[in-house]
Write an enzyme that holds these catalytic residues in place. Structure first.
Site, short mmCIF file in Angstrom:
data_model
loop_
_atom_site.label_atom_id
_atom_site.label_comp_id
_atom_site.label_asym_id
_atom_site.label_seq_id
_atom_site.Cartn_x
_atom_site.Cartn_y
_atom_site.Cartn_z
N LYS A 60 62.43 51.98 62.04
CA LYS A 60 62.22 51.55 60.98
C LYS A 60 62.87 50.67 60.58
O LYS A 60 61.81 49.55 59.23
CB LYS A 60 63.18 52.36 59.34
N SER A 310 62.07 57.08 68.83
CA SER A 310 61.38 56.32 67.64
C SER A 310 63.39 55.53 67.18
O SER A 310 62.98 54.40 66.32
CB SER A 310 61.17 57.07 66.83
#
Lengths: 324, 324
Positions: A60, A310
């Site tokens: 992110k 992720s």
């Protein structure tokens, strides 16, 4: 998350390359790791792009930094806001702090202390709200109206998507050939960015998005050609409870080959493999791509498969209480 | 562990270089990782050599492979044996399997299932014994007498020490300059090999061995110039409960600058830092060097510090039971 944003334009490989040039001095070029045990289990060669090692613990940070780096002077002065108790909150807090911008994060008041502390540790101001999506949106909108803060959406934004794509860009730069690329899907930012890169640099590659069965709105949206809301998602993969945005949905329909779903048990098993065999602290959402790959084992014989891990933000409080 | 072995000769840098040439196609050149958070905490630059990523989960594989690679044809045919429930067992099992040698591992019958399974998974034969050191030694000696197995000692052997030193060799090859090198100390194999390398390639560097306070026999042995036994060590760092051997003691007295001790709480705190901040699954023994470094913070301002993370084999059964 409210869906008002300015960047609804389509995203292309050049945007990802530009994003990488913009952020590369501040993001980690995370390692690509391999495991002979997992290769043997699946009979193929798997390359894990370890975004759990990324700053603020998840991919992110790439999108957040790419976005705040492109704000106008006037927007920078206003400051940024988002509402999230997850990785986007920490990523935006860090990106804003590195670029000298004030960040305000609206968090549900039941957010885990470890996440609140981490977000505050990156210098953001936290405003607590009630534990509902409505309250989050409402509190954020009030603050935007009062203070003029600029909303940074966690995924449905071309700058966020281009930033997210830089992880796949680095991976392909390093491993060169891939037959498959697996990424988890929640709001679709990571998989959109990854698919743009894969289909541009490796047009014959197969891009697979993996979603928890218990939060299968993206799977159904992709199948039926219309965005379904994510209603009461009950999955351990807390990063994947969100629903697609119109921008991510458009990109996914164009570039992603399939969306498959995995059970909660499969997610935990994949997570355990990554922890025990690869010694990687990976959060449930980060293990979802590997569960998909284990599910599709029969198709993958002798293939070269890229997997994006992720993130790695797990609350370890209980574990360390238990061992100490 | 019985202390009969053939290789009591001193070990030098050339032995480590030769070991590396011998094993480099089979061991992982593990990554050196950094953390800006930890650097900021300690005000120095820390380089973590991540042997938790090594095959079989710890640096032990280096020494085990270096040893079995040098067995004579006659010794190879006899097969190897050791008694251990720890990382050396798995390392020897894997090294033997890769070189086509039969391995027998004597394990206490209360060994964790996960360790038994892993060792068996590498193809070794497991023989269970009672839960005392005496029983382990006795059962191993009976098997050696009956079958002619060759004992591979976990640390007090020049080949094991030279193999262990290859981790520091790789790290210094990569980061070049280091002011300090920290390694955990149990039997002393890792720190012996590391010190030989550091003092040869970086003569001005400072080598610090770190030991749990609750198993401080090496600290006392170093201070008083004689080997103390490790009596009832009560530490979470299960890899560091052993006592020095005469060979490792000699090398440590010659090359190690200091041995410092750390509390159980300090070990757990360092372990938690590595898990939460660096997303590394590290076992308690592997976190011990970092606790030492945190303890010596005041001396390390602006220094370049190498830390060997020795292994990552933790039983995660409870953790995964709790989350699933």
């Amino acid at each position: 998350m409210c869906d008002s944003f300015d960047h609804l334009s389509m995203v292309g490989i050049q945007d990802v390359i530009d994003a990488h040039r913009r952020i590369r001095d501040y993001v980690l070029w995370t390692p690509v790791m391999t495991s002979s045990t997992i290769d043997r289990m699946i009979d193929c060669q798997v390359f894990f792009k370890c975004e759990n090692f990324q700053r603020a613990g998840a991919f992110k940070f790439r999108g957040a930094l790419n976005t705040v780096s492109q704000l106008t002077e006037e927007e920078r002065n206003r400051g940024v806001i988002t509402h999230s108790s997850g990785n986007h909150a920490q990523a935006l807090a860090l990106a804003a702090s590195l670029t000298g911008i004030k960040a305000t994060i609206v968090m549900p008041k039941n957010s885990p202390k470890v996440k609140v502390d981490a977000t505050r540790g990156y210098g953001a101001e936290i405003v607590f709200c009630e534990n509902s999506t409505e309250s989050r949106v409402q509190v954020a909108q009030e603050l935007m109206q009062t203070h003029g803060y600029v909303l940074v959406h966690p995924y449905n934004d071309a700058r966020i998507i281009a930033g997210a794509g830089t992880a796949a860009l680095e991976m392909i730069d390093e491993v060169e050939e891939l037959d498959y690329l697996f990424a988890p899907i929640g709001g679709g930012g990571l998989v959109s960015g990854s698919a743009i890169v894969a289909k541009s640099l490796l047009p014959d590659s197969n891009v697979v998005a993996v979603e928890p069965k218990n939060a299968d709105d993206a799977f159904r949206s992709f199948r039926d050609g219309k965005i379904y809301p994510s209603v009461y998602p009950d999955t351990i993969a807390d990063g994947l409870r969100t629903q697609l945005g119109d921008l991510t949905f458009r990109i996914i329909r164009e570039h992603v080959d399939s969306i498959i779903t995995v059970s909660e048990e499969e997610i935990v098993n994949a997570m355990r493999l990554l922890w025990e065999r690869m010694k990687l602290v990976v959060e449930p959402s980060g293990a979802v791509s590997l569960s998909g790959l284990l599910n599709m084992k029969d198709e993958l014989d002798d293939k070269r498969v890229g997997v994006i891990i992720s993130g790695g933000n797990v609350d370890l409080t209980k574990f360390f209480k238990q061992i100490s």
